[in-house]
Scaffold this motif. Structure first.
Motif, mmCIF file in Angstrom:
data_model
loop_
_atom_site.group_PDB
_atom_site.id
_atom_site.type_symbol
_atom_site.label_atom_id
_atom_site.label_comp_id
_atom_site.label_asym_id
_atom_site.label_seq_id
_atom_site.Cartn_x
_atom_site.Cartn_y
_atom_site.Cartn_z
ATOM 1 N N ASN A 1 11.959 -0.672 5.322
ATOM 2 C CA ASN A 1 12.252 0.505 4.512
ATOM 3 C C ASN A 1 13.663 1.009 4.806
ATOM 4 O O ASN A 1 13.859 1.983 5.526
ATOM 5 C CB ASN A 1 11.233 1.621 4.784
ATOM 6 N N TYR B 1 7.121 3.190 5.141
ATOM 7 C CA TYR B 1 7.360 3.986 3.933
ATOM 8 C C TYR B 1 6.654 5.342 3.964
ATOM 9 O O TYR B 1 6.762 6.102 3.001
ATOM 10 C CB TYR B 1 6.893 3.219 2.694
ATOM 11 N N LEU B 2 5.948 5.635 5.021
ATOM 12 C CA LEU B 2 5.138 6.853 5.057
ATOM 13 C C LEU B 2 5.974 8.114 4.819
ATOM 14 O O LEU B 2 5.583 8.989 4.040
ATOM 15 C CB LEU B 2 4.417 6.944 6.407
ATOM 16 N N CYS C 1 0.489 4.916 1.523
ATOM 17 C CA CYS C 1 1.734 4.422 0.922
ATOM 18 C C CYS C 1 1.505 3.531 -0.294
ATOM 19 O O CYS C 1 2.299 3.555 -1.234
ATOM 20 C CB CYS C 1 2.544 3.636 1.961
ATOM 21 N N ARG D 1 -1.071 2.626 5.961
ATOM 22 C CA ARG D 1 -0.534 2.195 4.674
ATOM 23 C C ARG D 1 -1.417 2.600 3.495
ATOM 24 O O ARG D 1 -1.016 2.432 2.341
ATOM 25 C CB ARG D 1 -0.311 0.684 4.665
#
Length: 425
Positions: free
Chosen positions: A220, A257-258, A296, A293
């Motif tokens: 990311n 990506y959180l 996400c 995840r």
């Protein structure tokens, strides 16, 4: 008739007598003398020398070409000079200097002035590209470094970009990032001190270990463009939902990506899992913490897997709830793999639903491992998965034990026997 022709010639002579014509005839006369020196017959046409085509040697041909090229250039320059007759004499002299620098000009064709001699000396002082130089001279040559204007790889910029060189030291895989559109140009525009370093310090304050920085940025890189205010707001929201600081650090480390998603989206995801699975707040936090995840990714695969478990596999709502609490990966598992494993366990191995719910880890195992071990036990006559009968083999132990332990404790055979049996499949 003769008198009229004479008058016409005089008019043409008055119109064409200029510096260019005079100069052209002047150098044509010199060409005549040069040609006489080489014993080449020469004819003059309109002020230019034209050699006969009966040259006898290669040297004569070369000199002829040199002279023709020189006087062709000379004529063009003088024509330009005639058009610009309004310029002062100094500019005209500078234009004439260029003529004498022609490398194809014979030495005795035109007189050489002191300024021309200095130009020739300067040119002779320059090193040729093919000339050998010493090691000391080679070391002394300085080549300016510059960023290439365009490249398909970030490695061409690493030596000149502080940001890229520092990211490489952190363990970022640039070859993965350069395959993504517009990511390479984005990284080149970032300043390490003002853009990258503050985000890394923020992650460190959250509790992320330094060894995870490379993994997070590789997966990311856009976290480097998020504002620190937004990042802090998302961390504060997770802590407000009673996620501990250690849990938040673990979630950020495993789900890069959180922190790129807004607080509103994070809240909607938590509410979806709590309502869809009918879980308590504690159980919802437990599921999300073990598989961050889930916050996400897309919700469509999750919804589809829930329908598959209920409609195709035949599990009840409370059974699905128990399976998800034990193995959250079932929610994001591949639909084909999930149905393939269930079909083999339920229809081939004859394991009922309640035993699968009791040992849901079998749904997360590798299909090939389940198939090979079951067929080996069946070959030995020990494929017995009913807990009410003797020599019962738990499905959980079937998929979780290593090969050597499986052979010794469950199959009562040697590891070599199991490897030989695998070759027959």
């Amino acid at each position: 008739m003769a008198s009229s022709c004479t008058k016409l010639c005089l008019q043409c002579r008055s119109l064409l007598c200029s510096k260019t014509v005079a100069s052209t005839w002047k150098y044509a006369t010199r060409a005549h003398h040069c040609a006489a020196g080489t014993r080449i017959p020469v004819h003059f046409l309109n002020g230019f020398s034209v050699l006969n085509e009966d040259q006898k040697t290669t040297q004569t041909r070369l000199r002829w070409k040199q002279q023709m090229l020189y006087y062709s250039n000379l004529s063009a320059i003088h024509q330009t000079t005639e058009v610009k007759e309004n310029k002062d004499s100094e500019e005209l002299s500078k234009a004439n200097v260029v003529v004498y620098q022609n490398p194809l000009l014979p030495v005795d064709a035109v007189p050489v002035t002191e300024s021309q001699m200095s130009l020739d000396l300067d040119a002779a002082a320059e090193l040729s590209a093919l000339e050998e130089i010493s090691d000391e001279e080679a070391v002394g040559i300085s080549v300016p470094f510059a960023l290439p204007p365009a490249s398909t790889s970030l490695r061409d910029y690493v030596d000149q970009s502080e940001t890229l060189s520092k990211l490489v030291q952190l363990g970022v895989n640039l070859w993965k990032l350069e395959q993504r559109p517009n990511v390479g140009s984005m990284l080149l525009r970032l300043n390490f001190n003002t853009d990258v370093a503050p985000r890394l310090l923020f992650l460190k304050e959250v509790g992320v270990e330094n060894s995870r920085f490379g993994y997070i940025i590789t997966h990311n890189p856009f976290i480097l463009t998020e504002s620190l205010e937004n990042l802090q707001a998302r961390v504060d929201y997770l802590k407000s939902k009673k996620f501990s600081s250690e849990t938040v650090a673990s979630m950020v480390s495993r789900a890069p990506y959180l922190l790129n998603f807004s607080v509103k989206r994070l809240d909607n995801r938590l509410g979806f899992y709590q309502q869809q699975l009918q879980l308590s707040a504690t159980n919802t936090r437990d599921v999300v913490a073990r598989l961050p995840r889930l916050l996400c990714g897309s919700l469509e695969p999750v919804k589809e897997n829930l329908k598959v478990c209920e409609i195709e596999l035949g599990f009840k709502q409370n059974e699905i709830q128990h399976i998800v609490l034990a193995v959250p990966k079932v929610l994001t598992a591949n639909k084909r793999k999930l149905t393939q494993i269930f079909d083999f366990i339920h229809n081939t191995m004859k394991v009922p639903h309640h035993l699968i719910v009791k040992f849901p880890q079998v749904l997360n195992a590798k299909f090939l491992r389940i198939r090979e071990r079951h067929l080996f036990l069946e070959y030995l006559g020990r494929a017995q998965y009913d807990p009410t009968l003797p020599s019962y083999i738990s499905p959980e132990r079937l998929v979780s034990l290593p090969d050597e332990t499986f052979c010794v404790q469950l199959a009562l055979a040697t590891l070599d026997d199991f490897y030989l049996f695998q070759k027959t499949l």
